[in-house]
Design a protein around this motif. Structure first.
Motif, PDB file in Angstrom:
ATOM      1  N   TRP A  86       0.871  -1.164   0.000  1.00 27.68           N
ATOM      2  CA  TRP A  86       0.000   0.000   0.000  1.00 27.68           C
ATOM      3  C   TRP A  86       0.909   1.214   0.000  1.00 27.68           C
ATOM      4  CZ3 TRP A  86      -1.497  -4.532   2.042  1.00 27.68           C
ATOM      5  CH2 TRP A  86      -2.807  -4.953   1.804  1.00 27.68           C
ATOM      6  N   ASP A 123      -3.411  -0.262  -3.111  1.00 27.84           N
ATOM      7  CA  ASP A 123      -4.106   1.016  -3.060  1.00 27.84           C
ATOM      8  C   ASP A 123      -3.074   2.122  -2.879  1.00 27.84           C
ATOM      9  OD1 ASP A 123      -6.241   2.817  -3.061  1.00 27.84           O
ATOM     10  OD2 ASP A 123      -6.643   2.591  -0.922  1.00 27.84           O
ATOM     11  N   ARG A 125      -3.086   6.274  -1.590  1.00 32.31           N
ATOM     12  CA  ARG A 125      -3.898   7.329  -1.009  1.00 32.31           C
ATOM     13  C   ARG A 125      -3.036   8.559  -0.749  1.00 32.31           C
ATOM     14  NH1 ARG A 125      -8.903   6.131   1.246  1.00 32.31           N
ATOM     15  NH2 ARG A 125      -8.629   4.445  -0.245  1.00 32.31           N
ATOM     16  N   THR A 163      -9.641   5.333   8.555  1.00 34.52           N
ATOM     17  CA  THR A 163     -10.477   4.556   7.645  1.00 34.52           C
ATOM     18  C   THR A 163      -9.617   3.783   6.657  1.00 34.52           C
ATOM     19  OG1 THR A 163     -12.304   6.121   7.880  1.00 34.52           O
ATOM     20  CG2 THR A 163     -12.304   4.722   5.903  1.00 34.52           C
ATOM     21  N   TRP A 164      -8.576   4.420   6.116  1.00 34.46           N
ATOM     22  CA  TRP A 164      -7.685   3.744   5.168  1.00 34.46           C
ATOM     23  C   TRP A 164      -6.953   2.591   5.847  1.00 34.46           C
ATOM     24  CZ3 TRP A 164      -2.184   3.970   3.738  1.00 34.46           C
ATOM     25  CH2 TRP A 164      -1.943   3.458   2.455  1.00 34.46           C
ATOM     26  N   THR A 166      -7.967   0.922   8.388  1.00 34.95           N
ATOM     27  CA  THR A 166      -8.980  -0.111   8.627  1.00 34.95           C
ATOM     28  C   THR A 166      -9.269  -0.884   7.343  1.00 34.95           C
ATOM     29  OG1 THR A 166      -9.942   1.183  10.421  1.00 34.95           O
ATOM     30  CG2 THR A 166     -11.337  -0.517   9.433  1.00 34.95           C
ATOM     31  N   ASP A 167      -9.334  -0.188   6.219  1.00 36.25           N
ATOM     32  CA  ASP A 167      -9.531  -0.863   4.930  1.00 36.25           C
ATOM     33  C   ASP A 167      -8.388  -1.836   4.637  1.00 36.25           C
ATOM     34  OD1 ASP A 167     -11.847   0.610   4.581  1.00 36.25           O
ATOM     35  OD2 ASP A 167     -10.972   2.000   3.121  1.00 36.25           O
ATOM     36  N   ILE A 168      -7.168  -1.442   4.958  1.00 33.38           N
ATOM     37  CA  ILE A 168      -6.017  -2.330   4.785  1.00 33.38           C
ATOM     38  C   ILE A 168      -6.193  -3.568   5.655  1.00 33.38           C
ATOM     39  CG2 ILE A 168      -3.531  -2.592   5.210  1.00 33.38           C
ATOM     40  CD1 ILE A 168      -3.271   0.430   4.486  1.00 33.38           C
ATOM     41  N   VAL A 170      -8.927  -4.903   6.860  1.00 40.80           N
ATOM     42  CA  VAL A 170     -10.015  -5.739   6.355  1.00 40.80           C
ATOM     43  C   VAL A 170      -9.542  -6.533   5.136  1.00 40.80           C
ATOM     44  CG1 VAL A 170     -12.294  -5.675   5.251  1.00 40.80           C
ATOM     45  CG2 VAL A 170     -11.867  -4.330   7.315  1.00 40.80           C
ATOM     46  N   SER A 171      -8.820  -5.871   4.229  1.00 39.77           N
ATOM     47  CA  SER A 171      -8.366  -6.580   3.024  1.00 39.77           C
ATOM     48  C   SER A 171      -7.352  -7.667   3.346  1.00 39.77           C
ATOM     49  CB  SER A 171      -7.810  -5.607   1.988  1.00 39.77           C
ATOM     50  OG  SER A 171      -6.613  -5.046   2.432  1.00 39.77           O
TER      51      SER A 171
END
Length: 184
Positions: A86, A123, A125, A163-164, A166-168, A170-171
Motif C-alpha cells: 500500500w 491502493d 492514497r 479509515t484507510w 482499517t480498509d487495509i 479488512v483486506s
C-alpha cells in the motif's frame, strides 16, 4: 516478531514529520488488531522478505515523492512485487478547496503515478499534511490561497487515515481491533 502473527512493515520518508506521524498512526491502528508491525524510516528499512505486507509513505515535494522513496523502490522492486503493498503520500493537494484546488488535489502528479504504477500497490492514497504560514513568502501564500488553501497548520484528516488503515486491515483479513488509537 512472533512467527504466527501477520507481519507488516510500515516504512516512511518524511521531510518535516507529518509523514512520520501518519505512519505511526497507521502502525498503531494495525497493531491494535493483534498484528506485528515494524515501523521504520526509509533509511533504516528492514529486509522486506519477512513481511506479509508493506505500507510505504512519503512526503511530496515538487509534485514527486522524496528521492529516498524513488531509490528504495528501484532497489527493492522485486521484493515489493512479492508482497502486498500500500502506498500513501503526504502533501498539500488533498487540503485544497474550490474549483481549482479540488481539481489539483484529485490529480495524481505524473512522477507519483509512474512510481505507483511501477510497483502496482493494492491502493494508493494521498493525505494532507502540515503547512505553516511562518517563513512562507507572500507569493507562495497568495498562490496557496488562489488554489483553495483555506487555513494553515495541521491539515491532516485523521478520520480518513484511520479509515484507510482499517480498509487495509479488512483486506488482509485481520481480526477486529482490541482498542482504538487516538490520533496525535
Amino acid at each position: 516478531m512472533e512467527a504466527n502473527k501477520t507481519r507488516i512493515a510500515v516504512i516512511y520518508a518524511t521531510a518535516q514529520g507529518s509523514t512520520r506521524d501518519i505512519a505511526e498512526f497507521i502502525g498503531e491502528t494495525l497493531t491494535a488488531r493483534g498484528v506485528a508491525v515494524e515501523l521504520s524510516d526509509i533509511e533504516h528499512a528492514p529486509e522486506l522478505s519477512g513481511f506479509d505486507a508493506v505500507i510505504l509513505g512519503s512526503a511530496v515535494h515538487d509534485r514527486a515523492l522524496l528521492p529516498a522513496v524513488t531509490s528504495f523502490v528501484s532497489t527493492h522492486r522485486d521484493a515489493l512485487a512479492d508482497t502486498d503493498v500500500w502506498l500513501f503520500s503526504v502533501g498539500l493537494g488533498p487540503a485544497l478547496r474550490g474549483p481549482i484546488g479540488r481539481r489539483i488535489g484529485r490529480t495524481v502528479p505524473k512522477k507519483i503515478a509512474a512510481l505507483r504504477d511501477s510497483i502496482s500497490p493494492r491502493d494508493y492514497r494521498a493525505f494532507a499534511g502540515h503547512y505553516e504560514r511562518a517563513g512562507i513568502s507572500l507569493q507562495a501564500r497568495a498562490l496557496y490561497r488562489l488554489m483553495g488553501g483555506t487555513r494553515y497548520g495541521d491539515l491532516r484528516d485523521w478520520t480518513a487515515i484511520r479509515t484507510w488503515a482499517t480498509d487495509i486491515a479488512v483486506s488482509l483479513g485481520l481480526p477486529k481491533a482490541k482498542s482504538t488509537p487516538i490520533h496525535p
